[in-house]
Design an enzyme around this catalytic site. Sequence first.
Site: not given
Ligand code: DQA
Length: 149
Positions: A10-11, A18, A23, A74, A77, A80, A98, A100-102, A107, A111
């Site tokens: 998602p997102n 975003r 990100y 990825n 959210a 979590h 797995e 994650h960009l961040s 954070r 997370r």
């Molecule tokens: C994310 C980190 C998640 O906590 C967040 O909800 C995202 C992006 C990342 O790529 O850093 O949507 O997965």
Amino acid sequence: MRKALILNGPNLNLLGTRQPEVYGSTTLKMVEDLCLTHGRSIGFEVSCFQSNHEGELIDAIHTAKGAQDGIVLNAGAYTHTSIALMDAIASVGLPVIEVHLSNIHAREEFRRTSYISKVAVGMICGFGAQGYVLALDALAAHLNGGGPA
Ligand code: DQA
């Protein structure tokens, strides 16, 4: 040729616009193109899928069984929160890296919990779009028999 699925949750369709301070400014299309190019260079036929819906991500994991050699995930959210995604990964038995960009550990506290990590081969975070490239390399190493020394 081995096959790898790049699965984004998602997102992540909004990448580029975003929260670029978190990100980065790389779009999802750019991330996917990077994965296609890098994947090919290390012997993967890469396919990509993104969904904002938990059930569609679960369906994609189910469909990957027998069709893919591994998944770079990825889960956004859902990382979590989703026991269902964790169960789907455990059910198909495919190696999942797995990503994650961040840096999710630097954070908010919520997370720091990842249901995906419980069933993934490993996790890469904090390297932006480059993390997907590292994840494909990690998947290749895993499939080649690499593991903890
Ligand atoms: C994310 C980190 C998640 O906590 C967040 O909800 C995202 C992006 C990342 O790529 O850093 O949507 O997965």
